[in-house]
Design a protein around this motif. Structure first.
Motif, PDB file in Angstrom:
ATOM      1  N   GLU A   1      31.692 -39.005  14.811  1.00  0.00           N
ATOM      2  CA  GLU A   1      32.330 -37.736  15.176  1.00  0.00           C
ATOM      3  C   GLU A   1      33.807 -37.724  14.788  1.00  0.00           C
ATOM      4  OE1 GLU A   1      31.581 -37.278  19.324  1.00  0.00           O
ATOM      5  OE2 GLU A   1      29.405 -36.994  19.071  1.00  0.00           O
ATOM      6  N   GLU A   2      34.503 -38.830  15.030  1.00  0.00           N
ATOM      7  CA  GLU A   2      35.926 -38.890  14.671  1.00  0.00           C
ATOM      8  C   GLU A   2      36.102 -38.887  13.156  1.00  0.00           C
ATOM      9  OE1 GLU A   2      40.149 -39.290  14.999  1.00  0.00           O
ATOM     10  OE2 GLU A   2      38.533 -38.396  16.211  1.00  0.00           O
ATOM     11  N   THR A   3      35.231 -39.584  12.447  1.00  0.00           N
ATOM     12  CA  THR A   3      35.284 -39.582  10.987  1.00  0.00           C
ATOM     13  C   THR A   3      35.072 -38.171  10.448  1.00  0.00           C
ATOM     14  OG1 THR A   3      34.444 -41.858  10.859  1.00  0.00           O
ATOM     15  CG2 THR A   3      34.201 -40.495   8.890  1.00  0.00           C
ATOM     16  N   GLU A   4      34.055 -37.480  10.952  1.00  0.00           N
ATOM     17  CA  GLU A   4      33.774 -36.120  10.482  1.00  0.00           C
ATOM     18  C   GLU A   4      34.932 -35.183  10.812  1.00  0.00           C
ATOM     19  OE1 GLU A   4      30.459 -32.524  10.961  1.00  0.00           O
ATOM     20  OE2 GLU A   4      30.154 -34.438  12.008  1.00  0.00           O
ATOM     21  N   ARG A   5      35.528 -35.337  11.995  1.00  0.00           N
ATOM     22  CA  ARG A   5      36.669 -34.484  12.369  1.00  0.00           C
ATOM     23  C   ARG A   5      37.806 -34.636  11.358  1.00  0.00           C
ATOM     24  NH1 ARG A   5      41.584 -34.512  14.533  1.00  0.00           N
ATOM     25  NH2 ARG A   5      41.655 -36.801  14.548  1.00  0.00           N
ATOM     26  N   CYS A   6      38.105 -35.887  11.007  1.00  0.00           N
ATOM     27  CA  CYS A   6      39.192 -36.147  10.053  1.00  0.00           C
ATOM     28  C   CYS A   6      38.862 -35.586   8.677  1.00  0.00           C
ATOM     29  CB  CYS A   6      39.446 -37.645   9.954  1.00  0.00           C
ATOM     30  SG  CYS A   6      40.166 -38.380  11.425  1.00  0.00           S
ATOM     31  N   ILE A   7      37.653 -35.813   8.220  1.00  0.00           N
ATOM     32  CA  ILE A   7      37.252 -35.328   6.901  1.00  0.00           C
ATOM     33  C   ILE A   7      37.411 -33.815   6.819  1.00  0.00           C
ATOM     34  CG2 ILE A   7      35.225 -34.953   5.434  1.00  0.00           C
ATOM     35  CD1 ILE A   7      34.318 -37.796   6.202  1.00  0.00           C
ATOM     36  N   ARG A   8      36.984 -33.111   7.845  1.00  0.00           N
ATOM     37  CA  ARG A   8      37.090 -31.650   7.835  1.00  0.00           C
ATOM     38  C   ARG A   8      38.552 -31.215   7.887  1.00  0.00           C
ATOM     39  NH1 ARG A   8      32.287 -29.304   7.979  1.00  0.00           N
ATOM     40  NH2 ARG A   8      30.482 -30.502   8.718  1.00  0.00           N
ATOM     41  N   LEU A   9      39.354 -31.902   8.686  1.00  0.00           N
ATOM     42  CA  LEU A   9      40.779 -31.582   8.768  1.00  0.00           C
ATOM     43  C   LEU A   9      41.465 -31.786   7.426  1.00  0.00           C
ATOM     44  CD1 LEU A   9      43.422 -30.953  10.303  1.00  0.00           C
ATOM     45  CD2 LEU A   9      43.472 -33.373  10.998  1.00  0.00           C
ATOM     46  N   TRP A  10      41.101 -32.839   6.708  1.00  0.00           N
ATOM     47  CA  TRP A  10      41.759 -33.183   5.454  1.00  0.00           C
ATOM     48  C   TRP A  10      41.179 -32.451   4.247  1.00  0.00           C
ATOM     49  CZ3 TRP A  10      41.105 -39.056   6.841  1.00  0.00           C
ATOM     50  CH2 TRP A  10      41.935 -39.345   7.937  1.00  0.00           C
ATOM     51  N   GLY A  11      40.194 -31.573   4.495  1.00  0.00           N
ATOM     52  CA  GLY A  11      39.695 -30.700   3.439  1.00  0.00           C
ATOM     53  C   GLY A  11      38.590 -31.260   2.570  1.00  0.00           C
ATOM     54  N   GLY A  12      38.027 -32.419   2.955  1.00  0.00           N
ATOM     55  CA  GLY A  12      37.019 -33.046   2.107  1.00  0.00           C
ATOM     56  C   GLY A  12      35.613 -32.523   2.278  1.00  0.00           C
ATOM     57  N   ALA A  13      35.362 -31.796   3.354  1.00  0.00           N
ATOM     58  CA  ALA A  13      33.998 -31.337   3.646  1.00  0.00           C
ATOM     59  C   ALA A  13      33.474 -30.433   2.532  1.00  0.00           C
ATOM     60  CB  ALA A  13      33.965 -30.594   4.981  1.00  0.00           C
ATOM     61  N   GLY A  14      32.214 -30.674   2.157  1.00  0.00           N
ATOM     62  CA  GLY A  14      31.555 -29.832   1.170  1.00  0.00           C
ATOM     63  C   GLY A  14      31.810 -30.185  -0.281  1.00  0.00           C
ATOM     64  N   HIS A  15      32.576 -31.246  -0.539  1.00  0.00           N
ATOM     65  CA  HIS A  15      32.918 -31.593  -1.927  1.00  0.00           C
ATOM     66  C   HIS A  15      31.990 -32.649  -2.527  1.00  0.00           C
ATOM     67  CE1 HIS A  15      36.580 -29.285  -2.504  1.00  0.00           C
ATOM     68  NE2 HIS A  15      37.032 -29.673  -1.328  1.00  0.00           N
ATOM     69  N   ALA A  16      30.996 -33.128  -1.779  1.00  0.00           N
ATOM     70  CA  ALA A  16      30.180 -34.248  -2.245  1.00  0.00           C
ATOM     71  C   ALA A  16      29.499 -33.958  -3.578  1.00  0.00           C
ATOM     72  CB  ALA A  16      29.128 -34.615  -1.191  1.00  0.00           C
ATOM     73  N   GLU A  17      28.841 -32.827  -3.678  1.00  0.00           N
ATOM     74  CA  GLU A  17      28.054 -32.547  -4.869  1.00  0.00           C
ATOM     75  C   GLU A  17      28.924 -32.402  -6.120  1.00  0.00           C
ATOM     76  OE1 GLU A  17      25.361 -32.863  -1.970  1.00  0.00           O
ATOM     77  OE2 GLU A  17      27.117 -31.551  -1.810  1.00  0.00           O
ATOM     78  N   GLU A  18      30.065 -31.719  -5.991  1.00  0.00           N
ATOM     79  CA  GLU A  18      30.907 -31.556  -7.178  1.00  0.00           C
ATOM     80  C   GLU A  18      31.548 -32.876  -7.596  1.00  0.00           C
ATOM     81  OE1 GLU A  18      34.805 -29.300  -5.834  1.00  0.00           O
ATOM     82  OE2 GLU A  18      33.098 -28.648  -4.621  1.00  0.00           O
ATOM     83  N   VAL A  19      31.880 -33.738  -6.631  1.00  0.00           N
ATOM     84  CA  VAL A  19      32.422 -35.049  -6.985  1.00  0.00           C
ATOM     85  C   VAL A  19      31.351 -35.897  -7.664  1.00  0.00           C
ATOM     86  CG1 VAL A  19      33.338 -37.209  -6.054  1.00  0.00           C
ATOM     87  CG2 VAL A  19      34.214 -35.028  -5.216  1.00  0.00           C
ATOM     88  N   LEU A  20      30.137 -35.858  -7.142  1.00  0.00           N
ATOM     89  CA  LEU A  20      29.041 -36.592  -7.782  1.00  0.00           C
ATOM     90  C   LEU A  20      28.836 -36.130  -9.216  1.00  0.00           C
ATOM     91  CD1 LEU A  20      26.384 -36.746  -4.914  1.00  0.00           C
ATOM     92  CD2 LEU A  20      27.551 -38.697  -5.961  1.00  0.00           C
ATOM     93  N   ALA A  21      28.940 -34.829  -9.435  1.00  0.00           N
ATOM     94  CA  ALA A  21      28.722 -34.274 -10.777  1.00  0.00           C
ATOM     95  C   ALA A  21      29.817 -34.680 -11.750  1.00  0.00           C
ATOM     96  CB  ALA A  21      28.632 -32.749 -10.700  1.00  0.00           C
ATOM     97  N   GLU A  22      31.025 -34.933 -11.243  1.00  0.00           N
ATOM     98  CA  GLU A  22      32.165 -35.200 -12.120  1.00  0.00           C
ATOM     99  C   GLU A  22      32.541 -36.678 -12.175  1.00  0.00           C
ATOM    100  OE1 GLU A  22      35.497 -32.664 -11.302  1.00  0.00           O
ATOM    101  OE2 GLU A  22      34.239 -30.887 -11.009  1.00  0.00           O
ATOM    102  N   SER A  23      31.809 -37.541 -11.472  1.00  0.00           N
ATOM    103  CA  SER A  23      32.184 -38.954 -11.384  1.00  0.00           C
ATOM    104  C   SER A  23      31.202 -39.846 -12.128  1.00  0.00           C
ATOM    105  CB  SER A  23      32.247 -39.397  -9.916  1.00  0.00           C
ATOM    106  OG  SER A  23      33.215 -38.662  -9.211  1.00  0.00           O
ATOM    107  N   GLU A  24      31.728 -40.923 -12.664  1.00  0.00           N
ATOM    108  CA  GLU A  24      30.883 -41.945 -13.288  1.00  0.00           C
ATOM    109  C   GLU A  24      30.191 -42.760 -12.203  1.00  0.00           C
ATOM    110  OE1 GLU A  24      31.349 -46.091 -15.891  1.00  0.00           O
ATOM    111  OE2 GLU A  24      33.123 -44.926 -15.303  1.00  0.00           O
ATOM    112  N   ALA A  25      28.894 -42.980 -12.364  1.00  0.00           N
ATOM    113  CA  ALA A  25      28.186 -43.846 -11.421  1.00  0.00           C
ATOM    114  C   ALA A  25      28.653 -45.280 -11.609  1.00  0.00           C
ATOM    115  CB  ALA A  25      26.682 -43.752 -11.651  1.00  0.00           C
TER     116      ALA A  25
END
Length: 389
Positions: A264-288
């Protein structure tokens, strides 16, 4: 990690680098990231290695990262030496920080440059630190004694230019551990550093800042925020609640709900820092992050099995210490009539290691003096997994 932080820097959000000290922390951090559909950095601080065995912990961290559906990087935090960085990469980290901020600028540049040269040869990005973030109060504070030393723009420009670091941790008023009183951050200094360097910046000592301060940090180039003390405090509060409830009966019941509280604390921070919802676009633009298998099959001229065994023992010792080498396997053919009787399988952490391994003096010495003179009949091929293309 480079792809992740570059995306965050360009898009104006920050990725959390959450220090873990147990499986509850590992699972809770990843659960929080999954809930927010966000990229995340699993951070392992060398100052915490007294709490867990780094070598035993890393396979669990890697397994958890592979199972995650969000982008995950594994980072060495506050390493102390070049050897620390090599060991962490060979155990599975794909981001490293060796903290030489307590040294003089010249010494910091020298050590950081050595780490950058080695790590970039493994495809691994490097975080450097300039200025000094002290400890004030809390579990981690004693690891960072002394007074604050603010990062200067002039020294930051020189340090980044001479070392080639990928990210810079800056000192603008935060502290390791808990804040005492209302923190005062030098956003003007941070803005000037960001304009001068144009690379992702990092904040150590994220606990205790206000929501608005976090937003201002991110607006001025911070793309990575280190976070541990508040997670530790969250876990402690949950354990104390279990004790006070009178229902705790043994070790496992004391830990009931700790994982969820960390998530819960991790998710709170992630949302505050603007990272929520970026997983798919980062996966698409990153080297495995995929290993490479360096495979050699050979016949040994003039050596019997005991001679090959002695050579293999020496090779495992020498080659496994080279940066970027995850594993060294020496084998013998099961069938005596196979075309080749012996093999090496050397696992590299990344494709970049093909070149750095080939040119490494320890590899050259072993190959030229010990292996090649008896293995004229050989085939060598580098393979990468078909996973993710």
């Amino acid at each position: 990690m480079n792809d992740m932080l570059t995306h965050a820097y360009k898009q104006g959000y920050a990725i959390g680098a959450f220090d873990l000290v147990s499986l509850d922390f590992l699972q809770g951090i990843l659960q929080g990231a999954e809930n927010a559909r966000a990229p995340v950095i699993l951070s392992l601080a060398e100052s915490h290695f007294s709490y867990f065995d780094f070598e035993l912990m890393m396979p669990a961290v890697e397994a958890a990262a592979r199972q995650a559906s969000v982008p995950v990087a594994i980072h060495l935090d506050h390493g102390t030496t070049l050897g620390s960085a090599i060991r962490s990469i060979n155990l599975g980290c794909n981001g490293v920080m060796v903290d030489a901020s307590h040294l003089s600028l010249v010494e910091n540049i020298e050590l950081s440059s050595q780490v950058v040269s080695m790590a970039h040869g493994c495809g691994v990005p490097v975080e450097g630190e300039l200025g000094y973030v002290p400890g004030v109060e809390g579990e981690d504070a004693e690891c960072h004694p002394g007074k604050v030393a603010y990062t200067s723009v002039k020294e930051a420009r020189r340090y980044a230019g001479e070392t080639g670091i990928d990210f810079l941790a800056v000192s603008v008023g935060t502290v390791h551990g808990r804040m005492q009183g209302k923190p005062s951050l030098d956003f003007g200094r941070l803005c000037d550093i960001n304009n001068a360097l144009g690379i992702p910046l990092v904040i150590h000592g994220g606990t205790g800042l206000s929501d608005d301060q976090f937003r201002q940090l991110i607006a001025n180039g911070v793309a990575k925020i280190n976070y541990y003390t508040a997670l530790s405090d969250t876990a402690e509060r949950r354990i104390l609640q279990n004790v006070r409830s009178g229902k705790a009966d043994g070790y496992t019941s004391l830990l009931q709900g700790v994982l969820q509280a960390i998530a819960e604390e991790t998710e709170r921070c992630i949302r505050l820092w603007g990272g929520a919802g970026h997983a798919e676009e980062v996966l698409a633009e990153s080297e495995a992050w995929l290993p490479v298998e360096h495979v050699i099959v050979y016949n040994a001229d003039g050596l019997d099995d005991s001679g090959v065994q002695a050579m293999a023992d020496k090779g495992r010792q020498v080659l496994s210490a080279i940066p970027g080498v995850r594993e060294v396997f020496a084998g013998k053919a099961v069938k005596a009539d196979d075309a080749y009787h012996y093999s090496w399988l050397v696992r590299f952490c990344h494709q970049a290691v093909i070149d750095s391994y080939r040119d490494h003096p320890e590899h050259l010495a072993f190959a030229n003096q010990v292996f090649r003179p008896v293995a004229g009949d050989r085939i060598s091929i580098d393979f990468r997994s078909l996973e993710n293309g």
